[in-house]
Design a protein around this motif. Sequence first.
Motif, PDB file in Angstrom:
ATOM      1  N   ASP A   1     -28.822 -22.526   0.664  1.00 55.68           N
ATOM      2  CA  ASP A   1     -28.524 -21.941   1.966  1.00 55.68           C
ATOM      3  C   ASP A   1     -29.765 -21.868   2.851  1.00 55.68           C
ATOM      4  O   ASP A   1     -29.704 -22.136   4.037  1.00 55.68           O
ATOM      5  N   TYR A   2     -30.907 -21.539   2.295  1.00 52.51           N
ATOM      6  CA  TYR A   2     -32.124 -21.371   3.089  1.00 52.51           C
ATOM      7  C   TYR A   2     -32.981 -22.633   3.058  1.00 52.51           C
ATOM      8  O   TYR A   2     -32.994 -23.361   2.065  1.00 52.51           O
ATOM      9  N   PHE A   3     -33.699 -22.873   4.158  1.00 52.26           N
ATOM     10  CA  PHE A   3     -34.567 -24.048   4.246  1.00 52.26           C
ATOM     11  C   PHE A   3     -35.741 -23.744   5.168  1.00 52.26           C
ATOM     12  O   PHE A   3     -35.690 -22.828   5.977  1.00 52.26           O
ATOM     13  N   TRP A   4     -36.806 -24.534   5.018  1.00 51.64           N
ATOM     14  CA  TRP A   4     -37.950 -24.420   5.909  1.00 51.64           C
ATOM     15  C   TRP A   4     -37.609 -25.069   7.235  1.00 51.64           C
ATOM     16  O   TRP A   4     -36.990 -26.129   7.280  1.00 51.64           O
ATOM     17  N   SER A   5     -38.034 -24.433   8.306  1.00 51.03           N
ATOM     18  CA  SER A   5     -37.755 -24.945   9.640  1.00 51.03           C
ATOM     19  C   SER A   5     -39.051 -24.983  10.451  1.00 51.03           C
ATOM     20  O   SER A   5     -39.816 -24.018  10.453  1.00 51.03           O
ATOM     21  N   VAL A   6     -39.283 -26.098  11.116  1.00 50.80           N
ATOM     22  CA  VAL A   6     -40.468 -26.268  11.961  1.00 50.80           C
ATOM     23  C   VAL A   6     -40.010 -26.218  13.410  1.00 50.80           C
ATOM     24  O   VAL A   6     -39.000 -26.838  13.770  1.00 50.80           O
ATOM     25  N   ALA A   7     -40.740 -25.490  14.238  1.00 47.34           N
ATOM     26  CA  ALA A   7     -40.395 -25.362  15.655  1.00 47.34           C
ATOM     27  C   ALA A   7     -40.287 -26.738  16.308  1.00 47.34           C
ATOM     28  O   ALA A   7     -41.061 -27.656  15.992  1.00 47.34           O
TER      29      ALA A   7
ATOM     30  N   LEU B   1     -26.424 -29.183  18.590  1.00 45.62           N
ATOM     31  CA  LEU B   1     -26.767 -30.455  17.951  1.00 45.62           C
ATOM     32  C   LEU B   1     -27.859 -30.256  16.901  1.00 45.62           C
ATOM     33  O   LEU B   1     -27.856 -30.921  15.860  1.00 45.62           O
ATOM     34  N   VAL B   2     -28.780 -29.326  17.138  1.00 48.15           N
ATOM     35  CA  VAL B   2     -29.820 -29.024  16.160  1.00 48.15           C
ATOM     36  C   VAL B   2     -29.194 -28.369  14.934  1.00 48.15           C
ATOM     37  O   VAL B   2     -29.532 -28.707  13.796  1.00 48.15           O
ATOM     38  N   TRP B   3     -28.272 -27.435  15.141  1.00 43.33           N
ATOM     39  CA  TRP B   3     -27.598 -26.785  14.015  1.00 43.33           C
ATOM     40  C   TRP B   3     -26.766 -27.796  13.226  1.00 43.33           C
ATOM     41  O   TRP B   3     -26.721 -27.750  12.003  1.00 43.33           O
ATOM     42  N   LEU B   4     -26.127 -28.728  13.939  1.00 43.15           N
ATOM     43  CA  LEU B   4     -25.375 -29.782  13.256  1.00 43.15           C
ATOM     44  C   LEU B   4     -26.316 -30.637  12.413  1.00 43.15           C
ATOM     45  O   LEU B   4     -25.992 -31.000  11.277  1.00 43.15           O
ATOM     46  N   ALA B   5     -27.490 -30.934  12.941  1.00 46.27           N
ATOM     47  CA  ALA B   5     -28.471 -31.725  12.193  1.00 46.27           C
ATOM     48  C   ALA B   5     -28.903 -31.001  10.918  1.00 46.27           C
ATOM     49  O   ALA B   5     -29.074 -31.637   9.866  1.00 46.27           O
ATOM     50  N   ASP B   6     -29.069 -29.665  10.986  1.00 41.50           N
ATOM     51  CA  ASP B   6     -29.415 -28.897   9.783  1.00 41.50           C
ATOM     52  C   ASP B   6     -28.375 -29.114   8.692  1.00 41.50           C
ATOM     53  O   ASP B   6     -28.707 -29.391   7.538  1.00 41.50           O
TER      54      ASP B   6
ATOM     55  N   GLN C   1     -31.193 -20.978   7.930  1.00 41.12           N
ATOM     56  CA  GLN C   1     -30.104 -20.685   7.000  1.00 41.12           C
ATOM     57  C   GLN C   1     -28.903 -21.554   7.358  1.00 41.12           C
ATOM     58  O   GLN C   1     -28.390 -21.504   8.478  1.00 41.12           O
ATOM     59  N   LEU C   2     -28.463 -22.368   6.396  1.00 34.65           N
ATOM     60  CA  LEU C   2     -27.356 -23.287   6.636  1.00 34.65           C
ATOM     61  C   LEU C   2     -26.074 -22.556   7.016  1.00 34.65           C
ATOM     62  O   LEU C   2     -25.343 -23.001   7.911  1.00 34.65           O
ATOM     63  N   SER C   3     -25.804 -21.446   6.358  1.00 29.02           N
ATOM     64  CA  SER C   3     -24.571 -20.717   6.678  1.00 29.02           C
ATOM     65  C   SER C   3     -24.608 -20.201   8.110  1.00 29.02           C
ATOM     66  O   SER C   3     -23.578 -20.158   8.789  1.00 29.02           O
ATOM     67  N   GLU C   4     -25.787 -19.856   8.604  1.00 29.44           N
ATOM     68  CA  GLU C   4     -25.908 -19.408   9.993  1.00 29.44           C
ATOM     69  C   GLU C   4     -25.708 -20.590  10.949  1.00 29.44           C
ATOM     70  O   GLU C   4     -25.018 -20.467  11.965  1.00 29.44           O
ATOM     71  N   SER C   5     -26.298 -21.735  10.625  1.00 31.42           N
ATOM     72  CA  SER C   5     -26.102 -22.934  11.443  1.00 31.42           C
ATOM     73  C   SER C   5     -24.621 -23.298  11.502  1.00 31.42           C
ATOM     74  O   SER C   5     -24.088 -23.641  12.560  1.00 31.42           O
ATOM     75  N   TRP C   6     -23.952 -23.218  10.353  1.00 34.36           N
ATOM     76  CA  TRP C   6     -22.522 -23.531  10.289  1.00 34.36           C
ATOM     77  C   TRP C   6     -21.716 -22.556  11.151  1.00 34.36           C
ATOM     78  O   TRP C   6     -20.799 -22.950  11.861  1.00 34.36           O
ATOM     79  N   GLN C   7     -22.074 -21.281  11.120  1.00 34.23           N
ATOM     80  CA  GLN C   7     -21.369 -20.274  11.914  1.00 34.23           C
ATOM     81  C   GLN C   7     -21.510 -20.563  13.403  1.00 34.23           C
ATOM     82  O   GLN C   7     -20.552 -20.426  14.165  1.00 34.23           O
ATOM     83  N   HIS C   8     -22.684 -20.990  13.832  1.00 35.93           N
ATOM     84  CA  HIS C   8     -22.884 -21.356  15.238  1.00 35.93           C
ATOM     85  C   HIS C   8     -21.963 -22.514  15.631  1.00 35.93           C
ATOM     86  O   HIS C   8     -21.410 -22.537  16.738  1.00 35.93           O
ATOM     87  N   LEU C   9     -21.798 -23.471  14.728  1.00 35.39           N
ATOM     88  CA  LEU C   9     -20.911 -24.604  15.008  1.00 35.39           C
ATOM     89  C   LEU C   9     -19.452 -24.149  15.096  1.00 35.39           C
ATOM     90  O   LEU C   9     -18.705 -24.601  15.968  1.00 35.39           O
TER      91      LEU C   9
END
Length: 69
Positions: free
Chosen positions: A6-12, A53-58, A30-38
């Motif tokens: 679920d969690y991953f490193w993210s670079v600005a 589109l960034v959340w979809l890429a995650d 957090q993938l689950s958070e990215s999915w919720q935004h979608l």
Amino acid sequence: MALERDYFWSVAGDELYDVPNEPRTITIGQLSESWQHLEDLLADPDGAVGHHLVWLADVLRAIGQENVQ
């Protein structure tokens, strides 16, 4: 599809493609958070798409990496 992680490193975004310089800011995504935004975008199709589109890429990156292993 269930993802193992679920969690991953993210670079600005402004540092992501500045390859000659090491990122100064690394956060946790957090993938689950990215999915919720979608899902929220699907509930409100008139919402802004920009960062979606960034959340979809995650999510797509995580799916791809799980299928490669």
